[in-house]
Design an enzyme around this catalytic site. Structure first.
Site, mmCIF file in Angstrom:
data_model
loop_
_atom_site.group_PDB
_atom_site.id
_atom_site.type_symbol
_atom_site.label_atom_id
_atom_site.label_comp_id
_atom_site.label_asym_id
_atom_site.label_seq_id
_atom_site.Cartn_x
_atom_site.Cartn_y
_atom_site.Cartn_z
ATOM 1 N N HIS A 191 0.857 -1.190 0.000
ATOM 2 C CA HIS A 191 0.000 0.000 0.000
ATOM 3 C C HIS A 191 0.890 1.237 0.000
ATOM 4 O O HIS A 191 1.700 1.436 0.905
ATOM 5 C CB HIS A 191 -0.927 0.011 1.221
ATOM 6 C CG HIS A 191 -2.066 -0.958 1.084
ATOM 7 N ND1 HIS A 191 -2.624 -1.613 2.145
ATOM 8 C CD2 HIS A 191 -2.753 -1.364 -0.020
ATOM 9 C CE1 HIS A 191 -3.611 -2.387 1.708
ATOM 10 N NE2 HIS A 191 -3.702 -2.261 0.396
ATOM 11 N N GLU A 194 1.682 3.857 2.971
ATOM 12 C CA GLU A 194 2.169 3.349 4.255
ATOM 13 C C GLU A 194 3.698 3.392 4.282
ATOM 14 O O GLU A 194 4.383 2.374 4.289
ATOM 15 C CB GLU A 194 1.591 1.940 4.481
ATOM 16 C CG GLU A 194 0.072 1.963 4.534
ATOM 17 C CD GLU A 194 -0.617 0.608 4.367
ATOM 18 O OE1 GLU A 194 0.067 -0.425 4.369
ATOM 19 O OE2 GLU A 194 -1.857 0.608 4.230
ATOM 20 N N HIS A 323 2.441 -3.628 6.774
ATOM 21 C CA HIS A 323 1.532 -2.508 6.506
ATOM 22 C C HIS A 323 1.571 -1.501 7.662
ATOM 23 O O HIS A 323 2.241 -1.717 8.658
ATOM 24 C CB HIS A 323 0.080 -3.014 6.427
ATOM 25 C CG HIS A 323 -0.249 -3.833 5.221
ATOM 26 N ND1 HIS A 323 -1.086 -3.390 4.236
ATOM 27 C CD2 HIS A 323 0.134 -5.070 4.842
ATOM 28 C CE1 HIS A 323 -1.207 -4.316 3.303
ATOM 29 N NE2 HIS A 323 -0.474 -5.363 3.640
ATOM 30 N N GLU A 403 0.470 -4.768 10.938
ATOM 31 C CA GLU A 403 0.160 -3.339 10.849
ATOM 32 C C GLU A 403 1.061 -2.621 11.839
ATOM 33 O O GLU A 403 0.971 -2.839 13.048
ATOM 34 C CB GLU A 403 -1.313 -3.081 11.218
ATOM 35 C CG GLU A 403 -2.336 -3.799 10.348
ATOM 36 C CD GLU A 403 -2.644 -3.079 9.040
ATOM 37 O OE1 GLU A 403 -2.026 -2.024 8.781
ATOM 38 O OE2 GLU A 403 -3.480 -3.585 8.276
HETATM 39 ZN ZN LIG Z 1 -2.055 -1.547 4.163
#
Ligand SMILES: [Zn+2]
Ligand SMILES: *[C@@H]1O[C@H](CO)[C@@H](O)[C@H](O)[C@H]1NC(C)=O
Length: 443
Positions: A191, A194, A323, A403
């Site tokens: 992504h 990020e 992420h 994350e």
């Molecule tokens: Zn992500």
């Protein structure tokens, strides 16, 4: 030479009249945190998400604070709607353009300062700042040149033709290691916005190699038992776009013919329960799944890599897609909260617990890292990397989405002074996770 390349990159970035950002894309946009206590309110928010195509930074699918970016023209109306529903909310960021401007300005200042000093060797690489895509690739080249057992290889090409670089770290095997060693795969930057993901992956990779050279026992043990395959920045097109145009871009940059909107959410494009819940068939959605599974060159590159490993009889043991944000370690399943957990779940969660405990203790970061099965802990997402890594080609038992920082104060626009702490705790987390595998599930 590198010095010249870097100067050119800085000049190109700053002269594109694009700095900071080509347009005031986010002027007046607010980041709003909504306190949700009831399922009906989640449903109401999901309905708004669909109808308005709002950019929810945290998914409105579990009872937890929901962060959403609200376009300037809609902020008063949206607040009126929230008040009417008696939903408590707080404006986290008053004007996201200011945050994005500060973020890019800080990144550019850091780069320009470095350009004046000049980078000659890997020792000069500054892990405490965010780096443009070309510098990340140069870093991979420099790392491979520095260590005899590290190779840089072409992982694939992005839609716009950028080479996606990857590292293979194949240190001499420990006496107890399998032959060939099992593979550990780390992927950053799927992504685009990020930024902490590539920065963290580069940091802990660099630290692991440096510690190895210093004879550190942890690094020697881990690299002696596994080969590491590392892709610091998978979504190169998206990442470049966040530097030049839209800091908060998430998807790939592959156009969708017949639709105005560009890009696929690469983390909904994998060939694992593709097209089910938590992914959109609409190209304008930020969670657009793509026209068919793996129809983006970036996800195809991932799959081709694992097809080749499989054909060569290599076992992949660990697969982590890094992420941000929310500080979570997410195990399968991602596609369904109702699906029975896999037989491996107990091991997956125990290893995740070891990782979380280590990441908690490094800096005692506020909120800590929470671990659990993705869909049950968080939300359903089909075609996602953690299900792909586990249930599709890689067949890696220890597959996670991690994350990173933070828990929402800055969200995607995380200040650079958090890179080193994030890197340090992730390094400890990686060692703890790999030790769990060595001690409990290594053959
Ligand atoms: Zn992500
Ligand atoms: C990590 O910290 C969080 C927050 O304090 C806590 O809820 C969680 O249980 C911790 N995880 C582990 C494995 O200790």
């Amino acid at each position: 030479m590198k010095f010249v390349v870097l100067l050119a990159a800085v000049a190109a970035l700053s002269s594109a009249a694009s700095f900071p950002g080509k347009t005031e894309h986010y002027r007046g946009n607010q980041l709003i945190r909504i306190t949700v206590e009831y399922e009906e309110d989640l449903k109401w928010l999901r309905n708004i998400e669909e109808k308005m195509n709002l950019d929810f930074w945290t998914d409105p699918s579990t009872i937890r604070p929901v962060d959403v970016m609200v376009p300037r023209d809609f902020t008063s109306e949206f607040k009126r709607m929230l008040n009417k529903r008696e939903l408590y909310y707080k404006v986290l960021r008053q004007d996201l353009q200011d945050d994005v401007d500060n973020d890019l300005a800080e990144a550019m200042r850091a780069l320009q300062k470095k350009a004046r000093i000049g980078i000659q060797t890997l020792d000069d690489f500054d892990y405490s700042i965010y780096h443009p895509f070309d510098e990340i690739q140069q870093w991979a080249t420099d790392v491979a040149n520095e260590y005899s057992f590290v190779t840089k290889f072409k992982f694939g090409e992005t839609y716009e033709g950028r080479e996606i670089g990857a590292l293979e770290i194949a240190a001499p095997a420990n006496a107890m290691a399998s032959d060939p060693k099992p593979v550990v795969y780390f992927e950053g930057g799927i992504h685009a916005r990020e930024w902490i993901s590539p920065a963290t992956v580069m940091f802990f990779t660099g630290k692991l190699l440096e510690m190895y050279n210093n004879g550190d026992a942890d690094a020697r043990r881990v690299l002696g038992m596994f080969d590491l395959h590392i892709v610091p920045s998978l979504n190169g097109d998206g990442y470049v776009f966040t530097w030049t145009d839209e800091r908060l871009w998430r998807k790939s940059r592959q156009p969708n013919p017949d639709f105005g909107c560009v890009g696929t959410d690469l983390n909904r494009n994998f060939d694992a329960f593709w097209g089910q819940n938590g992914a959109s068939p609409w190209p304008c959605s930020i969670v657009y799944r793509g026209f068919t599974p793996l129809n983006n060159p970036e996800t195809t590159a991932v799959d081709a890599h694992f097809q080749a490993l499989k054909a060569a009889g290599r076992v992949t043991k660990v697969f982590i897609d890094w992420h941000s944000y929310s500080q979570l370690i997410l195990a399968p399943w991602s596609y369904s909260s109702a699906a029975e957990l896999p037989a491996e779940s107990e091991n997956q969660l125990a290893a995740a617990a070891a990782m979380a405990a280590a990441m908690n203790s490094t800096n005692s970061v506020a909120g800590g890292y929470i671990h659990g099965p993705s869909a049950r802990l968080l939300y359903e997402a089909s075609g996602a990397s953690n299900d792909y890594g586990f249930a599709s080609t890689p067949a890696a038992t220890y597959t996670y989405v991690v994350e990173l920082r933070d828990t929402g104060e800055y969200g995607f626009v995380l200040p650079a002074d958090q890179i080193l702490p994030s890197g340090e705790e992730s390094y400890d987390g990686v060692i703890a996770l790999l030790d769990y595998v060595i001690n409990n599930d290594y053959d």
